[in-house]
Scaffold this motif. Structure first.
Motif, mmCIF file in Angstrom:
data_model
loop_
_atom_site.group_PDB
_atom_site.id
_atom_site.type_symbol
_atom_site.label_atom_id
_atom_site.label_comp_id
_atom_site.label_asym_id
_atom_site.label_seq_id
_atom_site.Cartn_x
_atom_site.Cartn_y
_atom_site.Cartn_z
ATOM 1 N N GLN A 239 61.939 1.410 -70.390
ATOM 2 C CA GLN A 239 61.145 0.268 -69.918
ATOM 3 C C GLN A 239 61.872 -0.466 -68.785
ATOM 4 O O GLN A 239 61.238 -0.906 -67.821
ATOM 5 C CB GLN A 239 60.853 -0.676 -71.080
ATOM 6 C CG GLN A 239 59.890 -0.069 -72.095
ATOM 7 C CD GLN A 239 59.631 -0.964 -73.285
ATOM 8 O OE1 GLN A 239 60.471 -1.793 -73.653
ATOM 9 N NE2 GLN A 239 58.480 -0.794 -73.917
ATOM 10 N N VAL B 37 50.855 4.403 -72.862
ATOM 11 C CA VAL B 37 52.244 4.774 -73.158
ATOM 12 C C VAL B 37 52.718 5.682 -72.034
ATOM 13 O O VAL B 37 51.917 6.238 -71.284
ATOM 14 C CB VAL B 37 52.393 5.486 -74.519
ATOM 15 C CG1 VAL B 37 51.918 4.605 -75.660
ATOM 16 C CG2 VAL B 37 51.661 6.823 -74.523
ATOM 17 N N ILE C 113 56.315 5.515 -75.769
ATOM 18 C CA ILE C 113 56.950 4.265 -75.352
ATOM 19 C C ILE C 113 55.921 3.449 -74.587
ATOM 20 O O ILE C 113 55.379 3.897 -73.574
ATOM 21 C CB ILE C 113 58.183 4.541 -74.478
ATOM 22 C CG1 ILE C 113 59.229 5.333 -75.270
ATOM 23 C CG2 ILE C 113 58.779 3.243 -73.954
ATOM 24 C CD1 ILE C 113 60.456 5.718 -74.471
ATOM 25 N N ILE D 188 64.183 3.505 -75.714
ATOM 26 C CA ILE D 188 62.953 2.753 -75.441
ATOM 27 C C ILE D 188 63.231 1.617 -74.463
ATOM 28 O O ILE D 188 62.510 1.432 -73.466
ATOM 29 C CB ILE D 188 62.344 2.218 -76.752
ATOM 30 C CG1 ILE D 188 61.811 3.385 -77.601
ATOM 31 C CG2 ILE D 188 61.228 1.213 -76.466
ATOM 32 C CD1 ILE D 188 61.359 2.991 -78.988
ATOM 33 N N THR E 265 64.448 10.323 -78.516
ATOM 34 C CA THR E 265 63.785 9.534 -77.482
ATOM 35 C C THR E 265 63.155 8.276 -78.075
ATOM 36 O O THR E 265 62.844 7.331 -77.348
ATOM 37 C CB THR E 265 62.705 10.345 -76.751
ATOM 38 O OG1 THR E 265 61.749 10.823 -77.699
ATOM 39 C CG2 THR E 265 63.303 11.522 -76.008
ATOM 40 N N SER E 266 62.961 8.268 -79.393
ATOM 41 C CA SER E 266 62.390 7.085 -80.051
ATOM 42 C C SER E 266 63.462 6.086 -80.463
ATOM 43 O O SER E 266 63.155 5.099 -81.128
ATOM 44 C CB SER E 266 61.595 7.506 -81.292
ATOM 45 O OG SER E 266 62.422 8.202 -82.216
ATOM 46 N N ASP F 10 59.983 9.771 -69.792
ATOM 47 C CA ASP F 10 61.066 9.150 -70.568
ATOM 48 C C ASP F 10 62.108 10.123 -71.088
ATOM 49 O O ASP F 10 63.256 9.737 -71.311
ATOM 50 C CB ASP F 10 60.481 8.346 -71.738
ATOM 51 C CG ASP F 10 59.898 9.206 -72.843
ATOM 52 O OD1 ASP F 10 60.663 9.797 -73.601
ATOM 53 O OD2 ASP F 10 58.657 9.250 -72.963
#
Length: 581
Positions: free
Chosen positions: A116, A270, A247, A112, A106-107, A276
């Motif tokens: 967004q 975040v 995020i 990311i 997820t990072s 997310d």
């Protein structure tokens, strides 16, 4: 009436299979494997053998308070912490034969950016607003306490020691937790005002209700109580957190604020991990296929399966579809959400916090990965019923069903053929017994395949073991050792049945299935060199012709030693004592 919805894997020519994301905060344990990853892998392998284009994607869940809490406890940087567990989890999955097409994070930059962008679209479409909330604040640790920083009593079922973001007992998402305490210091927090972004989940009530009713592929029992939640009334969803690891919320100039507009300071906010992480299903496919454009095309032209455990039903049956609805269904909603119960350990709920679990990594140091796959597949039904891991039952099932039944038939058939014929013999006239086995051989692929298509992996495996039992009885009744020279028809059918077993077993025990394939000598005949790329449709065929040479024959499995099981049970007894004390 069955609680299992009808399944159909032929809506599209391709399928996307996702497994719920494992948190990057500790070892993968057997409970994770039983409910989510193994059923998804067995199903995916079956689809591949059926000739479908299928993508099995997953990722480590790197953000959120559970990660930050663990990293802080160990004095590590969160980036370093999740990097370690991502690689550790990937290695453990690989060792068990979980065949992801892509295992992301997820990072990842792709996720990311995608999260967004999704947020901006939801905001533009009027599905995001901002509001003040009263949140627990620890005056000792000097921080707001979202999610896993707060433990207390569930307001729905009164279960003690539950986190504020989900009750592990009843699966509900509490609006507030009773008798809250800081999970770091144990002190009672104070209430303090903070400002957060909300997703208008309540505005999707009618659409969610219609989708749940119209989707006939969802499990009936799950859908029934999700519909009850919808009818009780859905609450808007707080999608931001006051923590440093996650995020970041992109800046916005204008956002609804109780009817007013104005610029907001979002530097310290975040996204909540559950906003997310399921979007990472799509971003992982994008990384797999080389971009979001290709991923969107494939996503919208494929059957969509989300494999989960029953503890995250609320998120996948409500949050996930509502967000996609908020994107004007730019990405298709799931066709299927296979949901299973928990794996218990010695009839107690698995808990990493109480050290009551068996890690995948430790298990496969002592036992063959296929032994775990076989055992868990045999006991894991397509339902929310919890199942129990028992060391004695594990040893009994492996020694009796896998080794004495399946392994015995395969080894005795191959060994007899190699010893007395050298090559696969030419059959002569079939008698009643031969025709009976031939009929079973022609039908078994469809029977097992139907169960796999319907996600009934335990029933599919029982059909295979039953077929193997019938083959052992056939071998025994024929008594080929009395007149080996007259056993050519039986041996011809038996060797072809071994081939069929290898293909049917591939989704369940892929390592052993490949060893069977090599012993059949398939690679020496100029045919496809791996069982993993065979056609399921060929299961019922007499594909091995007379004159074909076998490979080197040797026993497939080693029986589990009772002393090894005794040692594992002793470990549990020590763990039980530590938990009670």
């Amino acid at each position: 009436m069955s609680n299992i919805a009808s399944n159909n894997i032929s809506k599209h020519k391709s399928a996307i299979v996702t497994s719920a994301l494992p948190y990057s905060n500790g070892e993968i344990h057997l409970g994770h494997i039983a409910s989510t990853y193994l059923p998804a892998d067995i199903f995916t392998r079956y689809l591949r053998l059926k000739g479908m284009e299928v993508y099995h994607v997953c990722a480590s869940d790197d953000f959120g308070t559970p990660i930050l809490v663990k990293a802080e406890e160990q004095g590590k940087d969160p980036k370093e912490y999740v990097r370690y567990w991502h690689e550790r989890d990937k290695n453990d999955f690989d060792a068990l034969g979980i065949s992801f097409n892509f295992f992301s994070q997820t990072s990842s930059p792709t996720n990311i950016q995608f999260v967004q962008d999704v947020y901006r679209i939801l905001q533009k479409n009027g599905h995001i607003y901002e509001n003040d909330v009263i949140q627990p604040y620890c005056e000792y640790d000097l921080k707001f306490l979202p999610d896993r920083y707060v433990i207390g009593r569930c307001p729905f079922c009164n279960a003690e020691n539950q986190y504020s973001d989900i009750c592990e007992k009843c699966g509900r998402i509490p609006d507030h937790i009773i008798d809250p305490k800081c999970s770091l210091c144990g002190r009672k927090p104070v209430n303090k005002k903070t400002r957060h972004k909300f997703f208008r989940l309540s505005s999707f009530t009618k659409k969610l209700e219609k989708w749940l009713v119209d989707n006939k592929s969802l499990q009936i029992d799950v859908k029934k109580y999700v519909l009850h939640w919808v009818q009780e009334g859905l609450h808007d969803w707080d999608i931001t957190r006051d923590i440093s690891w996650g995020i970041t919320v992109p800046p916005s100039e204008d956002i609804l604020d109780d009817g007013n507009k104005g610029a907001q300071n979002e530097e310290s906010k975040v996204f909540y991990g559950w906003f997310d992480n399921h979007l990472c299903y799509i971003s992982t496919l994008a990384d797999c296929l080389g971009g979001l454009k290709a991923a969107k095309i494939k996503w919208n032209s494929s059957d969509i399966y989300h494999f989960i455990g029953k503890d995250i039903v609320y998120h996948h049956y409500l949050f996930l579809p509502a967000i996609r609805m908020g994107l004007n269904e730019e990405y298709r909603l799931p066709d299927f959400i296979p949901t299973r119960g928990h794996l218990m350990l010695a009839n107690q709920k698995i808990s990493k916090s109480r050290n009551w679990y068996i890690s995948l990594g430790e298990f496969i140091k002592s036992f063959e990965p296929d032994y775990l796959r076989f055992y868990l597949a045999s006991i894991t039904s397509y339902s929310q019923n919890d199942v129990n891991f028992d060391w004695d039952a594990f040893a009994e099932k492996i020694n009796n069903e896998l080794i004495n039944n399946i392994g015995n038939f395969i080894n005795r058939s191959l060994s007899f053929c190699r010893r007395y014929f050298g090559k696969i013999p030419t059959p002569s006239e079939y008698d009643f017994e031969d025709n009976k086995i031939l009929n079973e051989l022609e039908c078994i692929g469809d029977i097992v395949g139907t169960n796999l298509a319907n996600n009934e992996i335990d029933k599919a495996l029982r059909e295979i073991t039953g077929f193997s039992s019938a083959l052992n009885q056939y071998f025994q009744r024929k008594q080929p050792w009395v007149s080996p020279e007259c056993a050519n028809t039986m041996v011809f059918l038996a060797i072809n049945a071994v081939r069929s077993l290898a293909i049917m077993l591939e989704p369940f025990i892929p390592y052993a299935a490949e060893r069977i394939w090599m012993q059949l000598g398939i690679d020496n005949n100029g045919n496809a060199p791996s069982v993993h790329i065979q056609s399921w449709e060929s299961v019922g065929q007499l594909a091995l012709q007379p004159g074909s040479e076998l490979g080197k024959v040797h026993p497939l499995f080693i029986k589990i030693n009772p002393h090894l099981i005794k040692a594992q049970k002793s470990k549990l007894e020590i763990a039980i004592h530590n938990v009670k004390s």
